[in-house]
Design a protein around this motif. Structure first.
Motif, mmCIF file in Angstrom:
data_model
loop_
_atom_site.group_PDB
_atom_site.id
_atom_site.type_symbol
_atom_site.label_atom_id
_atom_site.label_comp_id
_atom_site.label_asym_id
_atom_site.label_seq_id
_atom_site.Cartn_x
_atom_site.Cartn_y
_atom_site.Cartn_z
ATOM 1 N N ALA A 35 3.042 -8.866 6.143
ATOM 2 C CA ALA A 35 2.406 -8.527 7.419
ATOM 3 C C ALA A 35 1.833 -9.780 8.069
ATOM 4 O O ALA A 35 1.007 -10.482 7.486
ATOM 5 C CB ALA A 35 1.312 -7.499 7.194
ATOM 6 N N ASN A 36 2.280 -10.079 9.293
ATOM 7 C CA ASN A 36 1.758 -11.213 10.067
ATOM 8 C C ASN A 36 0.581 -10.718 10.899
ATOM 9 O O ASN A 36 0.770 -10.104 11.942
ATOM 10 C CB ASN A 36 2.852 -11.772 10.984
ATOM 11 C CG ASN A 36 3.853 -12.612 10.225
ATOM 12 O OD1 ASN A 36 3.486 -13.385 9.364
ATOM 13 N ND2 ASN A 36 5.122 -12.465 10.549
ATOM 14 N N ASP A 37 -0.641 -10.966 10.434
ATOM 15 C CA ASP A 37 -1.786 -10.345 11.100
ATOM 16 C C ASP A 37 -2.733 -11.317 11.787
ATOM 17 O O ASP A 37 -3.660 -10.902 12.462
ATOM 18 C CB ASP A 37 -2.558 -9.469 10.108
ATOM 19 C CG ASP A 37 -3.070 -10.244 8.896
ATOM 20 O OD1 ASP A 37 -2.695 -11.414 8.746
ATOM 21 O OD2 ASP A 37 -3.839 -9.660 8.109
ATOM 22 N N VAL A 38 -2.512 -12.622 11.637
ATOM 23 C CA VAL A 38 -3.294 -13.613 12.392
ATOM 24 C C VAL A 38 -2.354 -14.266 13.390
ATOM 25 O O VAL A 38 -1.343 -14.857 13.006
ATOM 26 C CB VAL A 38 -3.915 -14.678 11.467
ATOM 27 C CG1 VAL A 38 -4.649 -15.720 12.302
ATOM 28 C CG2 VAL A 38 -4.865 -14.033 10.476
ATOM 29 N N VAL A 39 -2.676 -14.164 14.669
ATOM 30 C CA VAL A 39 -1.769 -14.608 15.720
ATOM 31 C C VAL A 39 -2.400 -15.793 16.447
ATOM 32 O O VAL A 39 -3.382 -15.648 17.180
ATOM 33 C CB VAL A 39 -1.459 -13.470 16.715
ATOM 34 C CG1 VAL A 39 -0.323 -13.899 17.637
ATOM 35 C CG2 VAL A 39 -1.095 -12.196 15.987
ATOM 36 N N LEU A 40 -1.831 -16.956 16.228
ATOM 37 C CA LEU A 40 -2.317 -18.196 16.840
ATOM 38 C C LEU A 40 -1.608 -18.376 18.168
ATOM 39 O O LEU A 40 -0.435 -18.732 18.219
ATOM 40 C CB LEU A 40 -2.045 -19.376 15.903
ATOM 41 C CG LEU A 40 -2.565 -19.196 14.470
ATOM 42 C CD1 LEU A 40 -2.061 -20.307 13.564
ATOM 43 C CD2 LEU A 40 -4.085 -19.132 14.454
ATOM 44 N N THR A 41 -2.326 -18.119 19.265
ATOM 45 C CA THR A 41 -1.727 -18.033 20.595
ATOM 46 C C THR A 41 -2.187 -19.185 21.475
ATOM 47 O O THR A 41 -3.389 -19.474 21.560
ATOM 48 C CB THR A 41 -2.114 -16.693 21.259
ATOM 49 O OG1 THR A 41 -1.858 -15.617 20.351
ATOM 50 C CG2 THR A 41 -1.327 -16.478 22.531
ATOM 51 N N MET A 42 -1.219 -19.828 22.116
ATOM 52 C CA MET A 42 -1.557 -20.922 23.033
ATOM 53 C C MET A 42 -2.499 -20.418 24.125
ATOM 54 O O MET A 42 -2.306 -19.340 24.689
ATOM 55 C CB MET A 42 -0.288 -21.488 23.675
ATOM 56 C CG MET A 42 0.695 -22.068 22.677
ATOM 57 S SD MET A 42 0.072 -23.519 21.849
ATOM 58 C CE MET A 42 1.524 -24.031 20.943
ATOM 59 N N ASP A 43 -3.496 -21.228 24.415
ATOM 60 C CA ASP A 43 -4.534 -20.819 25.355
ATOM 61 C C ASP A 43 -3.968 -20.429 26.716
ATOM 62 O O ASP A 43 -4.456 -19.493 27.359
ATOM 63 C CB ASP A 43 -5.542 -21.956 25.510
ATOM 64 C CG ASP A 43 -6.720 -21.568 26.381
ATOM 65 O OD1 ASP A 43 -7.520 -20.718 25.939
ATOM 66 O OD2 ASP A 43 -6.825 -22.097 27.506
#
Length: 502
Positions: free
Chosen positions: A302-310
Motif C-alpha cells: 500500500a502506497n500511503d504517503v504521497v510526496l506531491t510537488m508544491d
C-alpha cells in the motif's frame, strides 16, 4: 454469507455449532491440533464462520517427522515427475477459483474482486514452478576443460523440510509464493497460515493432495506463537519463509537463523508515491487511492504517503479526496470498492493513527472512520481517509498504518521527494507519477526500495520476478518467487571430474 458447502471436504468438517472446523494435515491425514480452539469470524458481519485449533510443539514435531519421511522418496524423483502434480494443481485452482474467492472474501473481509485477483497471483506462482526443469539449469551448466583434463558442473539439490509462516492479509496468494517452488525443487513443505483466516489455506492444501502431491510432501499446521517458535527451533527444518509485521519478521529471522536455518522474512513497509508536477493528476489520484485503500489498506504494498510537488499539491489533493469519496465501502462478497478490516482492535489502531496525526497538525481532508454498512452493522469497516499537510516527522508518515489512509505531503523539488523516500527505515515499494523520462531514470537509480513502479499505483512484481523488499522490510538474502526461490530451496554442489589416461 455462509462459506461453501463443507460436506465431504476433508479439510473442513461441519460442526454442530455451524461453520467449519479447520484441521491440521499431517502425512495426508486430517486431524485436530492438540491446543485450544479459537473462533474464525467473518469481519464483514461479525458472525462466527468456523473454528480452528492451535497446534503445540508436539503437533509441529509430527508434521516435521512426516515431511522428513516423505522427503527421502520425493527428493529422488525426477524433476519432470515432480512437476506433474503442479500442472493438475493449477487446473484445480482455476476450477475452484470462484468458490475459493468467495470463501476468502468471507473469512478475510476483502472484496470479491480483490480475492479473485489474489488467487490469480497465486496461480501464476504455480505456473512458474511448473517450469522447474528449466529453472534448475541456472548455474548448473557443465564446463568441459575447466582445468587440464578436468570437467566441472554445478548441480542444484533439495535440502529437506521447509516451512512457511504466512499472514492474514493474503491467505490465498502468499502460501502459493512458497508451496509450489518447495515441492518442485524436491523438498517437503509445512504451511503454518494465519489463525485469523485459515480456511482458504486449508483448502489450498486439500487441493494439492487432490492434484496428486504425495502424502507428507505438503503438510499443514495451524496455530499461534507456540507453533511459530517450534518451527523456528526445530532442528530438522532446513529453512523458514515468513511474511508479516517487521517486529515478528525480525524475531523469526533471528530465532530461525540462530538455529542454523535459511530464512527469508518479509516485514512491514512504509511505501511512498511521488507525484511530479508533470503527472496526469486525475490518473495519479485514482491509482494512489486504489493503492492505499485496496484490501482496506491491509497490504505491504500500500502506497500511503504521497510526496506531491508544491505546484500541483492543491489540485492533486482535490482529486484524491474526490476519489476517496467515490469509493463504496461494503461487505466484501458483495464486491464493493473497499471491504472490511480484519478485527475491531485493528480498526481502532488505524483510527488512532489518524487521530494522532490530527493532533500533530495534519489536516483531515476526508474522514472515513465513522462508517456503517447497512445490513452489516456489526462488521468492521473504515472508509478511505485522507490527511493533508503531513510532514516527515509525523508518526503517520513513519509507521506502517495497514488501513485505508492516504497521507499527502508537500515537497518543493524532485530531489527532496527522493530524499524523503530514502529516509524511511523501510524499503518495500515506491511509485512515481511523471511524464518526464529524466525523473523516471533518477527514480530508478536512486529510490531505495526493492519494488519500484512508474505511472502504476502498486509495484507488485509478476511471479517470474522475485519480491524484493529491502532495509527493515526484509530480513535474509533470497526473496520469494522466481530465481531467488529456486536458490533458497536448493543448494549447489560443484562436481569435478577427471579420468586420467592409462
Amino acid at each position: 454469507m455462509a462459506l461453501h458447502d463443507t460436506t465431504g471436504d476433508p479439510a473442513l468438517d461441519p460442526t454442530a455449532e455451524g461453520g467449519a472446523t479447520v484441521h491440521n494435515c499431517v502425512a495426508g491425514e486430517w486431524r485436530d491440533p492438540s491446543g485450544e480452539r479459537h473462533p474464525i469470524t467473518d469481519p464483514g458481519t461479525g458472525e462466527r464462520v468456523g473454528t480452528v485449533g492451535y497446534s503445540t510443539a508436539a503437533d509441529v514435531d509430527d508434521a516435521v517427522a512426516a515431511a522428513s519421511e516423505a522427503f527421502a522418496d520425493w527428493s529422488q524423483r525426477p524433476v519432470e515427475e515432480r512437476i506433474q502434480p503442479l500442472f493438475r494443481y493449477k487446473a484445480l485452482l482455476e476450477e475452484h477459483q470462484e468458490d475459493l474467492a468467495r470463501t476468502l472474501a468471507t473469512e478475510h473481509g476483502k472484496t470479491l474482486s480483490e480475492a479473485r485477483g489474489e488467487l490469480r497471483r497465486g496461480i501464476e506462482n504455480v505456473e512458474v514452478a511448473c517450469g522447474m526443469p528449466s529453472l534448475l539449469k541456472e548455474g548448473s551448466g557443465i564446463v568441459e576443460g575447466a582445468a587440464p583434463d578436468i570437467d566441472e558442473a554445478g548441480v542444484r539439490q533439495p535440502l529437506g523440510v521447509f516451512a512457511a509462516i504466512t499472514p492474514f492479509n493474503f491467505p490465498g496468494m502468499i502460501p502459493l509464493w512458497f508451496l509450489p517452488h518447495a515441492v518442485a525443487t524436491g523438498n517437503a513443505f509445512i504451511l503454518k497460515p494465519s489463525e485469523r483466516d485459515p480456511i482458504t489455506p486449508a483448502r489450498l492444501v486439500a487441493l494439492a493432495h487432490e492434484a496428486g502431491i504425495p502424502e507428507g510432501v505438503v503438510n499443514l499446521v495451524n496455530g499461534g506463537p507456540e507453533s511459530v517458535n517450534a518451527i523456528c527451533d526445530h532442528e530438522a527444518i532446513a529453512g523458514v519463509s515468513f511474511v508479516g509485521s517487521t517486529g515478528v519478521a525480525r524475531h523469526v529471522y533471528e530465532r530461525a537463523a540462530a538455529a542454523g536455518k535459511r530464512v527469508q522474512a518479509q516485514g512491514g513497509a512504509k511505501n511512498h508515491v511521488i507525484v511530479s508536477d508533470s503527472a496526469a493528476l486525475d490518473f495519479a489520484a485514482e491509482k494512489t487511492v486504489s493503492s492505499a485503500c485496496a484490501c482496506a489498506g491491509e497490504r505491504c504494498l500500500a502506497n500511503d504517503v504521497v510526496l506531491t510537488m508544491d505546484a500541483v499539491y492543491d489540485e492533486f489533493a482535490e482529486a484524491v479526496v474526490a476519489e476517496a469519496e467515490a469509493a463504496e465501502v461494503g461487505y466484501g462478497p458483495d464486491d464493493p470498492d473497499v471491504g472490511a478490516l480484519i478485527t475491531s482492535e485493528h480498526r481502532d489502531e488505524v483510527a488512532g493513527y489518524v487521530e494522532r496525526a490530527i493532533e500533530e497538525g495534519a489536516e483531515l481532508l476526508r474522514d472515513g472512520r465513522d462508517v456503517t454498512v447497512p445490513g452489516h452493522e456489526d462488521g468492521i469497516y473504515m472508509g478511505p481517509t485522507v490527511l493533508g499537510g503531513v510532514t516527515p516527522d509525523m508518526e503517520i508518515a513513519r509507521e506502517e498504518i495497514f488501513g485505508p489512509v492516504v497521507a499527502l505531503s508537500r515537497v518543493e523539488s524532485f530531489d527532496e521527494a527522493i530524499e524523503t523516500l530514502n529516509a524511511s527505515e523501510y524499503g518495500n515499494a515506491a511509485s512515481l507519477f511523471t511524464e518526464r523520462g529524466r525523473e523516471a531514470q533518477q527514480f530508478r537509480r536512486e529510490a531505495e526500495a526493492g519494488n519500484l513502479a512508474v505511472n502504476a499505483g502498486t509495484a507488485a512484481p509478476m511471479a517470474f520476478y522475485h519480491f524484493g523488499g529491502q532495509k527493515a522490510s526484509f530480513f535474509g538474502d533470497l526473496h520469494a518467487q522466481a530465481d531467488d526461490a529456486v536458490r533458497f530451496y536448493t543448494d549447489q554442489t560443484v562436481y569435478i571430474e577427471r579420468w586420467p589416461g592409462e
